[in-house]
Write a protein that holds these residues in place. Structure first.
Motif, PDB file in Angstrom:
ATOM      1  N   GLY A 240       0.787  -1.226   0.000  1.00 34.73           N
ATOM      2  CA  GLY A 240       0.000   0.000   0.000  1.00 34.73           C
ATOM      3  C   GLY A 240       0.816   1.272   0.000  1.00 34.73           C
ATOM      4  O   GLY A 240       0.279   2.357   0.260  1.00 34.73           O
ATOM      5  N   GLU A 241       2.093   1.180  -0.288  1.00 34.91           N
ATOM      6  CA  GLU A 241       2.971   2.357  -0.246  1.00 34.91           C
ATOM      7  C   GLU A 241       3.049   2.994  -1.637  1.00 34.91           C
ATOM      8  O   GLU A 241       4.041   2.890  -2.348  1.00 34.91           O
ATOM      9  CB  GLU A 241       4.365   1.942   0.246  1.00 34.91           C
ATOM     10  N   VAL A 242       1.966   3.648  -2.015  1.00 38.30           N
ATOM     11  CA  VAL A 242       1.898   4.340  -3.305  1.00 38.30           C
ATOM     12  C   VAL A 242       1.825   5.836  -3.034  1.00 38.30           C
ATOM     13  O   VAL A 242       0.990   6.296  -2.245  1.00 38.30           O
ATOM     14  CB  VAL A 242       0.673   3.881  -4.117  1.00 38.30           C
ATOM     15  N   ASP A 243       2.713   6.591  -3.648  1.00 41.09           N
ATOM     16  CA  ASP A 243       2.752   8.043  -3.444  1.00 41.09           C
ATOM     17  C   ASP A 243       1.643   8.690  -4.274  1.00 41.09           C
ATOM     18  O   ASP A 243       1.836   9.066  -5.429  1.00 41.09           O
ATOM     19  CB  ASP A 243       4.124   8.590  -3.855  1.00 41.09           C
ATOM     20  N   THR A 244       0.469   8.834  -3.651  1.00 40.40           N
ATOM     21  CA  THR A 244      -0.689   9.381  -4.355  1.00 40.40           C
ATOM     22  C   THR A 244      -0.481  10.844  -4.741  1.00 40.40           C
ATOM     23  O   THR A 244      -0.914  11.286  -5.809  1.00 40.40           O
ATOM     24  CB  THR A 244      -1.948   9.240  -3.486  1.00 40.40           C
ATOM     25  N   ASP A 245       0.215  11.580  -3.875  1.00 38.45           N
ATOM     26  CA  ASP A 245       0.459  12.993  -4.186  1.00 38.45           C
ATOM     27  C   ASP A 245       1.309  13.136  -5.444  1.00 38.45           C
ATOM     28  O   ASP A 245       1.046  13.996  -6.293  1.00 38.45           O
ATOM     29  CB  ASP A 245       1.155  13.680  -3.006  1.00 38.45           C
ATOM     30  N   LEU A 247       1.506  11.028  -7.869  1.00 35.63           N
ATOM     31  CA  LEU A 247       0.659  10.671  -9.003  1.00 35.63           C
ATOM     32  C   LEU A 247      -0.238  11.837  -9.398  1.00 35.63           C
ATOM     33  O   LEU A 247      -0.394  12.154 -10.590  1.00 35.63           O
ATOM     34  CB  LEU A 247      -0.209   9.454  -8.649  1.00 35.63           C
ATOM     35  N   ALA A 248      -0.827  12.480  -8.393  1.00 38.75           N
ATOM     36  CA  ALA A 248      -1.720  13.611  -8.674  1.00 38.75           C
ATOM     37  C   ALA A 248      -0.978  14.745  -9.365  1.00 38.75           C
ATOM     38  O   ALA A 248      -1.500  15.377 -10.299  1.00 38.75           O
ATOM     39  CB  ALA A 248      -2.359  14.098  -7.365  1.00 38.75           C
ATOM     40  N   GLN A 249       0.249  15.013  -8.905  1.00 37.12           N
ATOM     41  CA  GLN A 249       1.036  16.078  -9.530  1.00 37.12           C
ATOM     42  C   GLN A 249       1.346  15.751 -10.984  1.00 37.12           C
ATOM     43  O   GLN A 249       1.306  16.614 -11.865  1.00 37.12           O
ATOM     44  CB  GLN A 249       2.324  16.288  -8.747  1.00 37.12           C
ATOM     45  N   GLY A 250       1.662  14.490 -11.245  1.00 29.66           N
ATOM     46  CA  GLY A 250       1.939  14.083 -12.621  1.00 29.66           C
ATOM     47  C   GLY A 250       0.713  14.197 -13.507  1.00 29.66           C
ATOM     48  O   GLY A 250       0.793  14.639 -14.657  1.00 29.66           O
ATOM     49  N   LEU A 251      -0.440  13.797 -12.957  1.00 31.89           N
ATOM     50  CA  LEU A 251      -1.681  13.892 -13.733  1.00 31.89           C
ATOM     51  C   LEU A 251      -2.055  15.348 -13.995  1.00 31.89           C
ATOM     52  O   LEU A 251      -2.549  15.694 -15.074  1.00 31.89           O
ATOM     53  CB  LEU A 251      -2.813  13.182 -12.985  1.00 31.89           C
ATOM     54  N   LYS A 252      -1.812  16.187 -12.983  1.00 41.10           N
ATOM     55  CA  LYS A 252      -2.108  17.611 -13.137  1.00 41.10           C
ATOM     56  C   LYS A 252      -1.192  18.239 -14.186  1.00 41.10           C
ATOM     57  O   LYS A 252      -1.614  19.107 -14.963  1.00 41.10           O
ATOM     58  CB  LYS A 252      -1.948  18.317 -11.796  1.00 41.10           C
ATOM     59  N   ALA A 265      -7.782   6.589  -7.440  1.00 40.93           N
ATOM     60  CA  ALA A 265      -8.265   5.381  -8.113  1.00 40.93           C
ATOM     61  C   ALA A 265      -7.105   4.600  -8.723  1.00 40.93           C
ATOM     62  O   ALA A 265      -7.056   3.359  -8.647  1.00 40.93           O
ATOM     63  CB  ALA A 265      -9.279   5.762  -9.189  1.00 40.93           C
ATOM     64  N   LEU A 266      -6.152   5.312  -9.328  1.00 42.43           N
ATOM     65  CA  LEU A 266      -4.988   4.664  -9.933  1.00 42.43           C
ATOM     66  C   LEU A 266      -4.143   3.974  -8.869  1.00 42.43           C
ATOM     67  O   LEU A 266      -3.632   2.868  -9.082  1.00 42.43           O
ATOM     68  CB  LEU A 266      -4.159   5.701 -10.686  1.00 42.43           C
ATOM     69  N   ALA A 267      -4.007   4.596  -7.714  1.00 42.50           N
ATOM     70  CA  ALA A 267      -3.233   3.997  -6.621  1.00 42.50           C
ATOM     71  C   ALA A 267      -3.862   2.688  -6.163  1.00 42.50           C
ATOM     72  O   ALA A 267      -3.154   1.714  -5.862  1.00 42.50           O
ATOM     73  CB  ALA A 267      -3.136   4.982  -5.460  1.00 42.50           C
ATOM     74  N   ARG A 268      -5.203   2.662  -6.103  1.00 42.29           N
ATOM     75  CA  ARG A 268      -5.876   1.416  -5.718  1.00 42.29           C
ATOM     76  C   ARG A 268      -5.621   0.317  -6.739  1.00 42.29           C
ATOM     77  O   ARG A 268      -5.380  -0.841  -6.371  1.00 42.29           O
ATOM     78  CB  ARG A 268      -7.383   1.664  -5.568  1.00 42.29           C
ATOM     79  N   GLU A 269      -5.664   0.680  -8.027  1.00 38.00           N
ATOM     80  CA  GLU A 269      -5.414  -0.322  -9.062  1.00 38.00           C
ATOM     81  C   GLU A 269      -3.973  -0.830  -9.007  1.00 38.00           C
ATOM     82  O   GLU A 269      -3.717  -2.026  -9.203  1.00 38.00           O
ATOM     83  CB  GLU A 269      -5.705   0.272 -10.444  1.00 38.00           C
ATOM     84  N   VAL A 270      -3.031   0.065  -8.749  1.00 36.15           N
ATOM     85  CA  VAL A 270      -1.627  -0.340  -8.636  1.00 36.15           C
ATOM     86  C   VAL A 270      -1.452  -1.304  -7.469  1.00 36.15           C
ATOM     87  O   VAL A 270      -0.752  -2.326  -7.581  1.00 36.15           O
ATOM     88  CB  VAL A 270      -0.727   0.904  -8.468  1.00 36.15           C
ATOM     89  N   THR A 271      -2.093  -0.990  -6.348  1.00 38.91           N
ATOM     90  CA  THR A 271      -1.989  -1.871  -5.171  1.00 38.91           C
ATOM     91  C   THR A 271      -2.591  -3.236  -5.461  1.00 38.91           C
ATOM     92  O   THR A 271      -2.001  -4.277  -5.119  1.00 38.91           O
ATOM     93  CB  THR A 271      -2.698  -1.223  -3.970  1.00 38.91           C
TER      94      THR A 271
END
Length: 323
Positions: A240-245, A247-252, A265-271
């Motif tokens: 569960g160690e996914v850097d959601t922030d 990811l959000a910055q990259g998407l932005k 949502a992407l973090a959940r799929e990665v996990t």
């Protein structure tokens, strides 16, 4: 012989194995015995008769023939071959004697089914005139066998019949079939999925055939998923160690709408992907520990058509099958 728990893709694996074995230019016979016409559906042909029919040309020009063995037709052939009474057999069929016999003695049907497959293994060009000296008609025979729950009983039924019939054509027929099945040239392969229950059934099936004195071949791990991330990233995501922030910055940065929600949502799929890969790796190691070589067949979305079947056969060839 290819067996496996129902739903593991046993028939698909048998078809791909036949294509891989024919990839060096040989002739391979693919046999089914469960009356489902699964091979016909797999290769996109009409229903198979009780006759050997070419269904595919493999890479390198090899040919794959297919046969759907029917117990009644096998009985007619048996009566004609050993007793010369085909007409009497047709009368028996008309009165339902075959169904009656196979109901009160289920092993009779298995003897007829295995007998036809093993006859194809022994058959040589020129028939009886060759006196057993001509080349074999087929370089290999692949049997889409019953599921693991009854594979040992199915393959060893001829030994039981040989024990009951002390002499005569039936005893000779059973002895020849059992000699072929127990030959070192015959292998029993098991198809499993990267899940606990199919893996356990493969383990149980291997134990049974070893106890019966038969020879294990490969364990075919079907529908194996390819990891989409590097090992380090998978290990972190599995916990569960996914850097959601991040990811959000990259998407932005690429101007996607709702970057925070999409990143979550992407973090959940990665996990979920990482956890599935981890679970499959554990099953893979368990299957390797069983002893036989472990071959992997890829997960292909969109179902199995002829093109997908050839892709699976190519994967088997890349892992040494047919060489």
């Amino acid at each position: 012989m290819v067996s496996g728990k129902g739903g593991t893709g046993k028939t698909t694996a048998a078809g791909a194995l036949a294509l891989a074995l024919a990839s060096d230019g040989g002739r391979v016979l693919l046999v089914e015995v469960e009356g489902r016409q699964g091979i016909a559906e797999l290769f996109g042909t009409g229903p198979l008769p009780y006759a050997e029919r070419k269904v595919a040309v493999a890479r390198g020009g090899g040919e794959v023939f297919a046969l759907a063995v029917d117990a009644e037709a096998a009985l007619m052939e048996y009566l004609e071959m050993f007793y010369g009474i085909r007409r009497a057999g047709q009368v028996l069929t008309r009165f339902g004697a075959v169904d009656f016999a196979t109901t009160i003695a289920p092993g009779v049907r298995d003897v007829l089914l295995t007998g036809k497959a093993t006859e194809a293994v022994r058959r040589r060009e020129g028939g009886r005139r060759s006196r057993g000296q001509g080349p074999h008609v087929y370089d290999a025979v692949v049997l889409d066998a019953p599921p693991t729950g009854r594979i040992a009983q199915f393959l060893c039924v001829n030994a039981e019949v040989a024990g009951l019939a002390r002499m005569g054509p039936i005893r000779n027929h059973a002895d020849k079939a059992m000699a072929t099945i127990r030959s070192s040239a015959t292998a029993v392969h098991f198809v499993a999925l990267p899940e606990e229950m199919p893996a356990q059934e493969a383990a149980d099936g291997l134990a049974e055939i070893r106890e019966a004195g038969l020879h294990p071949g490969f364990v075919l791990l079907n529908m194996a998923h390819e990891p989409l991330l590097a090992p380090e990233a998978l290990e972190e995501a599995e916990h569960g160690e996914v850097d959601t922030d991040a990811l959000a910055q990259g998407l932005k940065a690429v101007r996607l709408d709702a970057p925070k929600e999409t990143a979550a949502a992407l973090a959940r799929e990665v996990t979920e992907h990482a956890q599935r890969v981890g679970a499959e790796s554990a099953v893979r190691e368990r299957l390797r520990a069983l002893g036989p070589p472990l071959l992997e067949l890829p997960f292909l979305g969109g179902g199995i058509d002829t093109d997908a079947l050839f892709r699976i056969a190519d994967r088997l060839t890349a892992q040494g099958v047919g060489r």
